[in-house]
Design an enzyme around this catalytic site. Structure first.
Site: not given
Ligand SMILES: O=C1NC(=O)NC(C(=O)O)N1
Length: 310
Positions: A129, A45
């Site tokens: 993001c 993540k």
């Molecule tokens: O880079 C991101 N892309 C997304 O679609 N959602 C996540 C997030 O919101 O953490 N992060």
């Protein structure tokens, strides 16, 4: 089954498939499940310097052809994923390490610690993001993009990659590729992150589907496949010395084949993985092998990047 093995930056993969950052990779139990899955690689993540709860719920909703999310970078903080990277079995499959620091300084601090950890993990710098309220996507600010790549390139001694948002204008493909091509340490480009700030509506209650940002969130799933394929192919054509990782809209072996044909070396799975779990990689491998069999291809290399035009 056909040989689906491939190589990425010198690392062998049993299949050109992995998770998209953010999906099934927040905590150790999920990371372990990916490590045990048929995915050929995996990514953590996107982490920030410190742990984050992320945005208020509901912040993810399934749509008829995909998903809308405004998670807001919930993660355990960079040290948690560095600890995982230390325990990861790199003989089993390559690990990518996603970083989405909230400031340039945070990114530099995290990258310096990855540097000092001597981890074999590959850095995927998330510049896209769309869901941190008040934070614009770095990769839509071309000057900021140039600055962060210059700073990271001088702070990090090894090859790394960037996770880009979708672009929708040929002039933007040209301009971003020109910037990326100035940085030889940028060895790979992951296209695309979700299409930012979509909105979906519940007809019965006449309300939005997610709580953060008045319902605005990143769109993923089959809706984004054409945009994902275009971005993969655009950067494949413009950045011949870099590898492309395809992400967006993948739910079948056909979608995987299209991404590979368009120029991807590895294909990431987001929304469909979120909905179906890591067993999806078993199905995608079987479906891809079936397509290759029908077309007479024995290896990925025979068709990878070989999209024809009219
Ligand atoms: O880079 C991101 N892309 C997304 O679609 N959602 C996540 C997030 O919101 O953490 N992060």
């Amino acid at each position: 089954m056909l040989d689906l093995s491939t190589f990425f930056l010198g690392r062998p993969l049993t299949a050109p498939l992995m998770n998209a950052s953010g999906v099934w990779c927040n905590v150790n139990s999920q990371l372990h499940a990916l490590a045990e899955s048929e995915a050929g690689a995996m990514v953590t993540k996107s982490c920030t310097l410190l742990r984050r709860d992320g945005n208020p719920e509901p912040r993810y909703h399934t749509l008829t052809m995909g998903s809308i999310n405004s998670m807001g970078l919930p993660n355990e903080g960079h040290q948690y994923y560095l600890d995982y990277a230390e325990r990861h079995d790199y003989e089993n499959k390559p690990l990518f390490f996603s970083v989405a620091g909230l400031t340039l300084d945070d990114n530099l601090t995290i990258v310096a610690q990855i540097q000092d950890a001597y981890t074999p993990a590959l850095l995927e710098l998330n510049l896209s993001c769309p869901n941190v309220p008040g934070k614009a996507q770095i990769a839509y600010d071309f000057d900021a993009l140039d600055v962060i790549l210059a700073e990271i390139s001088s702070a990090y001694s090894r090859p790394f990659g960037v996770k880009l948002p979708p672009y929708f204008d040929i002039a933007h493909f040209d301009e971003v590729a020109d910037i990326l091509n100035r940085y030889e340490k940028v060895n790979f480009i992951t296209c695309i992150n979700s299409i930012g700030n979509g909105l979906m509506i519940d007809m019965e209650s006449e309300t939005v589907l997610i709580k953060p940002k008045q319902g605005f969130g990143g769109i993923g799933g089959e809706y984004v496949l054409p945009t994902a394929l275009a971005n993969v192919n655009a950067f494949h054509q413009r950045c011949p010395k870099k590898s492309i990782i395809g992400c967006g809209g993948v739910n079948t072996g056909e979608h995987v084949f299209m991404h590979l044909l368009a120029g991807a070396s590895i294909v990431q799975v987001g929304t469909a993985l979120y909905e179906q779990g890591p067993d999806i990689f078993v199905r995608l491998k079987a479906e891809l092998a079936q397509i290759m069999q029908e077309k007479g291809y024995k290896t990925i290399r025979e068709f990878q990047g070989k999209l024809k035009t009219l």
